[in-house]
Design a protein around this motif. Structure first.
Motif, PDB file in Angstrom:
ATOM      1  N   MET A  33      76.254 -38.049  19.405  1.00 41.07           N
ATOM      2  CA  MET A  33      77.364 -38.591  18.603  1.00 41.07           C
ATOM      3  C   MET A  33      76.987 -39.993  18.123  1.00 41.07           C
ATOM      4  SD  MET A  33      81.295 -39.236  19.747  1.00 41.07           S
ATOM      5  CE  MET A  33      82.408 -40.074  18.666  1.00 41.07           C
ATOM      6  N   THR A  34      77.114 -40.199  16.810  1.00 42.84           N
ATOM      7  CA  THR A  34      76.728 -41.490  16.231  1.00 42.84           C
ATOM      8  C   THR A  34      77.906 -42.432  16.203  1.00 42.84           C
ATOM      9  OG1 THR A  34      75.096 -40.391  14.833  1.00 42.84           O
ATOM     10  CG2 THR A  34      75.762 -42.604  14.204  1.00 42.84           C
ATOM     11  N   THR A  35      77.675 -43.671  16.656  1.00 40.28           N
ATOM     12  CA  THR A  35      78.728 -44.688  16.644  1.00 40.28           C
ATOM     13  C   THR A  35      78.628 -45.495  15.373  1.00 40.28           C
ATOM     14  OG1 THR A  35      78.587 -44.840  19.029  1.00 40.28           O
ATOM     15  CG2 THR A  35      79.716 -46.635  17.889  1.00 40.28           C
ATOM     16  N   ASN A  36      79.726 -45.628  14.643  1.00 42.69           N
ATOM     17  CA  ASN A  36      79.725 -46.432  13.423  1.00 42.69           C
ATOM     18  C   ASN A  36      79.701 -47.908  13.762  1.00 42.69           C
ATOM     19  OD1 ASN A  36      79.863 -44.211  11.712  1.00 42.69           O
ATOM     20  ND2 ASN A  36      82.088 -44.083  11.924  1.00 42.69           N
ATOM     21  N   PRO A  54      66.984 -64.787  20.620  1.00 46.22           N
ATOM     22  CA  PRO A  54      65.792 -64.742  21.480  1.00 46.22           C
ATOM     23  C   PRO A  54      65.624 -65.966  22.370  1.00 46.22           C
ATOM     24  CG  PRO A  54      65.182 -65.194  19.206  1.00 46.22           C
ATOM     25  CD  PRO A  54      66.627 -64.839  19.196  1.00 46.22           C
ATOM     26  N   ASN A  55      66.210 -67.110  21.986  1.00 45.50           N
ATOM     27  CA  ASN A  55      66.017 -68.332  22.766  1.00 45.50           C
ATOM     28  C   ASN A  55      67.028 -68.505  23.890  1.00 45.50           C
ATOM     29  OD1 ASN A  55      63.827 -69.122  21.149  1.00 45.50           O
ATOM     30  ND2 ASN A  55      65.202 -70.024  19.625  1.00 45.50           N
ATOM     31  N   ALA A  56      68.011 -67.602  23.957  1.00 41.21           N
ATOM     32  CA  ALA A  56      68.980 -67.677  25.060  1.00 41.21           C
ATOM     33  C   ALA A  56      68.308 -67.212  26.344  1.00 41.21           C
ATOM     34  CB  ALA A  56      70.185 -66.805  24.739  1.00 41.21           C
ATOM     35  N   ARG A  57      68.908 -67.573  27.460  1.00 41.64           N
ATOM     36  CA  ARG A  57      68.381 -67.167  28.773  1.00 41.64           C
ATOM     37  C   ARG A  57      69.461 -66.451  29.567  1.00 41.64           C
ATOM     38  NH1 ARG A  57      64.617 -67.670  26.403  1.00 41.64           N
ATOM     39  NH2 ARG A  57      62.789 -68.979  26.671  1.00 41.64           N
ATOM     40  N   PRO A  58      69.359 -65.122  29.698  1.00 41.01           N
ATOM     41  CA  PRO A  58      68.366 -64.237  29.079  1.00 41.01           C
ATOM     42  C   PRO A  58      68.678 -64.028  27.601  1.00 41.01           C
ATOM     43  CG  PRO A  58      69.981 -62.932  30.267  1.00 41.01           C
ATOM     44  CD  PRO A  58      70.326 -64.361  30.547  1.00 41.01           C
ATOM     45  N   PRO A  59      67.717 -63.485  26.841  1.00 43.58           N
ATOM     46  CA  PRO A  59      67.950 -63.251  25.419  1.00 43.58           C
ATOM     47  C   PRO A  59      69.158 -62.341  25.201  1.00 43.58           C
ATOM     48  CG  PRO A  59      65.625 -62.942  25.969  1.00 43.58           C
ATOM     49  CD  PRO A  59      66.357 -63.076  27.263  1.00 43.58           C
ATOM     50  N   VAL A  60      69.861 -62.578  24.093  1.00 42.42           N
ATOM     51  CA  VAL A  60      71.019 -61.758  23.757  1.00 42.42           C
ATOM     52  C   VAL A  60      70.578 -60.636  22.829  1.00 42.42           C
ATOM     53  CG1 VAL A  60      73.322 -61.717  22.703  1.00 42.42           C
ATOM     54  CG2 VAL A  60      72.555 -63.741  23.973  1.00 42.42           C
ATOM     55  N   CYS A  61      70.982 -59.404  23.180  1.00 47.34           N
ATOM     56  CA  CYS A  61      70.658 -58.245  22.365  1.00 47.34           C
ATOM     57  C   CYS A  61      71.945 -57.505  22.007  1.00 47.34           C
ATOM     58  CB  CYS A  61      69.715 -57.295  23.102  1.00 47.34           C
ATOM     59  SG  CYS A  61      68.061 -57.980  23.370  1.00 47.34           S
ATOM     60  N   LYS A  62      71.931 -56.905  20.837  1.00 45.96           N
ATOM     61  CA  LYS A  62      73.104 -56.156  20.396  1.00 45.96           C
ATOM     62  C   LYS A  62      72.701 -54.751  19.994  1.00 45.96           C
ATOM     63  CE  LYS A  62      77.114 -56.278  17.351  1.00 45.96           C
ATOM     64  NZ  LYS A  62      77.877 -56.999  16.317  1.00 45.96           N
ATOM     65  N   ILE A  63      73.566 -53.803  20.300  1.00 45.50           N
ATOM     66  CA  ILE A  63      73.346 -52.421  19.885  1.00 45.50           C
ATOM     67  C   ILE A  63      73.937 -52.251  18.486  1.00 45.50           C
ATOM     68  CG2 ILE A  63      73.931 -50.017  20.357  1.00 45.50           C
ATOM     69  CD1 ILE A  63      73.993 -50.729  23.337  1.00 45.50           C
ATOM     70  N   MET A  64      73.089 -51.865  17.533  1.00 46.25           N
ATOM     71  CA  MET A  64      73.548 -51.718  16.140  1.00 46.25           C
ATOM     72  C   MET A  64      72.607 -50.799  15.387  1.00 46.25           C
ATOM     73  SD  MET A  64      72.253 -55.180  14.192  1.00 46.25           S
ATOM     74  CE  MET A  64      72.933 -56.384  15.312  1.00 46.25           C
ATOM     75  N   ASP A  65      73.033 -50.389  14.190  1.00 50.50           N
ATOM     76  CA  ASP A  65      72.178 -49.635  13.288  1.00 50.50           C
ATOM     77  C   ASP A  65      71.389 -50.662  12.484  1.00 50.50           C
ATOM     78  OD1 ASP A  65      71.003 -48.204  11.241  1.00 50.50           O
ATOM     79  OD2 ASP A  65      72.716 -46.860  10.966  1.00 50.50           O
ATOM     80  N   GLU A 100      71.377 -43.523  23.507  1.00 54.04           N
ATOM     81  CA  GLU A 100      72.506 -42.598  23.654  1.00 54.04           C
ATOM     82  C   GLU A 100      73.491 -42.715  22.499  1.00 54.04           C
ATOM     83  OE1 GLU A 100      74.176 -43.519  27.439  1.00 54.04           O
ATOM     84  OE2 GLU A 100      72.600 -42.482  28.575  1.00 54.04           O
ATOM     85  N   ALA A 101      73.612 -43.924  21.950  1.00 54.28           N
ATOM     86  CA  ALA A 101      74.522 -44.145  20.815  1.00 54.28           C
ATOM     87  C   ALA A 101      73.847 -43.849  19.477  1.00 54.28           C
ATOM     88  CB  ALA A 101      75.024 -45.586  20.832  1.00 54.28           C
ATOM     89  N   ASP A 102      72.577 -43.473  19.503  1.00 56.41           N
ATOM     90  CA  ASP A 102      71.795 -43.211  18.298  1.00 56.41           C
ATOM     91  C   ASP A 102      71.722 -44.456  17.423  1.00 56.41           C
ATOM     92  OD1 ASP A 102      70.199 -41.721  16.635  1.00 56.41           O
ATOM     93  OD2 ASP A 102      71.870 -40.877  15.488  1.00 56.41           O
ATOM     94  N   LEU A 103      71.568 -45.613  18.101  1.00 57.10           N
ATOM     95  CA  LEU A 103      71.480 -46.892  17.412  1.00 57.10           C
ATOM     96  C   LEU A 103      70.253 -47.646  17.904  1.00 57.10           C
ATOM     97  CD1 LEU A 103      75.270 -47.859  17.584  1.00 57.10           C
ATOM     98  CD2 LEU A 103      74.018 -47.141  15.542  1.00 57.10           C
ATOM     99  N   ASP A 104      70.110 -48.893  17.454  1.00 54.59           N
ATOM    100  CA  ASP A 104      68.969 -49.720  17.835  1.00 54.59           C
ATOM    101  C   ASP A 104      69.419 -50.848  18.755  1.00 54.59           C
ATOM    102  OD1 ASP A 104      66.932 -48.511  15.993  1.00 54.59           O
ATOM    103  OD2 ASP A 104      68.339 -49.253  14.477  1.00 54.59           O
ATOM    104  N   LEU A 105      68.478 -51.302  19.553  1.00 53.22           N
ATOM    105  CA  LEU A 105      68.704 -52.504  20.350  1.00 53.22           C
ATOM    106  C   LEU A 105      68.011 -53.646  19.616  1.00 53.22           C
ATOM    107  CD1 LEU A 105      69.813 -53.669  23.034  1.00 53.22           C
ATOM    108  CD2 LEU A 105      67.510 -53.376  23.978  1.00 53.22           C
ATOM    109  N   VAL A 106      68.789 -54.646  19.215  1.00 56.21           N
ATOM    110  CA  VAL A 106      68.265 -55.739  18.388  1.00 56.21           C
ATOM    111  C   VAL A 106      68.431 -57.067  19.120  1.00 56.21           C
ATOM    112  CG1 VAL A 106      68.401 -56.914  16.159  1.00 56.21           C
ATOM    113  CG2 VAL A 106      68.918 -54.469  16.307  1.00 56.21           C
ATOM    114  N   GLU A 107      67.349 -57.834  19.208  1.00 50.20           N
ATOM    115  CA  GLU A 107      67.384 -59.148  19.843  1.00 50.20           C
ATOM    116  C   GLU A 107      67.960 -60.146  18.836  1.00 50.20           C
ATOM    117  OE1 GLU A 107      64.227 -61.256  22.722  1.00 50.20           O
ATOM    118  OE2 GLU A 107      63.631 -61.236  20.612  1.00 50.20           O
ATOM    119  N   GLY A 142      77.765 -54.769  22.930  1.00 49.69           N
ATOM    120  CA  GLY A 142      77.912 -53.398  22.461  1.00 49.69           C
ATOM    121  C   GLY A 142      78.063 -53.299  20.960  1.00 49.69           C
ATOM    122  N   PRO A 143      78.048 -52.093  20.409  1.00 47.52           N
ATOM    123  CA  PRO A 143      78.135 -51.897  18.955  1.00 47.52           C
ATOM    124  C   PRO A 143      79.436 -52.380  18.340  1.00 47.52           C
ATOM    125  CG  PRO A 143      78.311 -49.805  20.118  1.00 47.52           C
ATOM    126  CD  PRO A 143      77.888 -50.813  21.128  1.00 47.52           C
TER     127      PRO A 143
END
Length: 206
Positions: free
Chosen positions: A1-4, A68-79, A58-65, A38-39
């Motif tokens: 299932m794809t998350t918009n 990058p300079n945060a500790r730990p780096p912040v990543c978001k799930i998105m298309d 699982e969400a059929d999306l990408d993990l995007v950093e 999250g998305p």
């Protein structure tokens, strides 16, 4: 299932700053853990990068950093593909809508005859119709410099005559031996109304 994913339409920003066009995504993110968003923008918290990649998959999306300079780096799930495409579209649209302002100049003498005046006025109207601003310059010579009111009256007359095509952006002012005024093409009903109101209420036009 794809998350918009709802993408910020203004620009590729994540809270305080822009996402780099060279952002690391998916397997290119090589850190032990990340702070995951999250998305839908929800804060998931600090998780192992393997878990973050699994959730993105699982969400059929990408993990995007995104930070990058945060500790730990912040990543978001998105298309990320959709994100980059929409950002590029917005940038192209902004460039297309960006108009370079061209300023033309029209010179007049304070004691100009009717025929010459109509010719010069026609030039100003033509420039305005093409979307250019016009700097109108009254050139004084000799004793004419002691009669600045002639220049003011002529500029006011011109401003009144071109109200259907433009409005006064910079009012008449003395500039050394000359007097100048800048007129610009109408931007819509607001500037048209302002120009008509000025024509009606200005005592010099009566």
């Amino acid at each position: 299932m794809t998350t918009n994913v709802v993408v910020n339409a203004r620009a590729p920003y994540y809270r305080g700053g822009p996402i780099s066009s060279e952002a690391r995504i998916n397997e290119r993110i090589r850190v032990p853990e990340v702070r995951l968003v999250g998305p839908g923008g929800e804060q998931v918290g600090i998780v192992r990068v393997e878990d973050a990649l699994r959730l993105a998959l699982e969400a059929d999306l990408d993990l995007v950093e995104v930070a990058p300079n945060a500790r730990p780096p912040v990543c978001k799930i998105m298309d990320y593909g959709k994100f980059k495409y929409e950002a590029a579209q917005k940038e192209r649209e902004a460039r297309k809508n960006q108009q370079q302002t061209v300023v033309k100049e029209q010179k007049l003498r304070p004691k100009i005859d009717t025929h010459d005046y109509e010719t010069k006025k026609g030039n100003v109207v033509r420039f305005l119709e093409k979307g250019s601003k016009v700097k109108v310059t009254i050139m004084f010579r000799g004793r004419e410099q002691s009669r600045p009111e002639l220049g003011f009256r002529l500029l006011q007359r011109l401003a009144d005559d071109i109200t259907d095509y433009g409005y006064v952006e910079t009012s008449a002012k003395q500039d050394g031996r000359n007097m100048t005024m800048v007129v610009a093409p109408h931007r819509g009903a607001k500037t048209r109304a302002k120009a008509q109101e000025s024509k009606v209420t200005d005592p010099a036009s009566e």
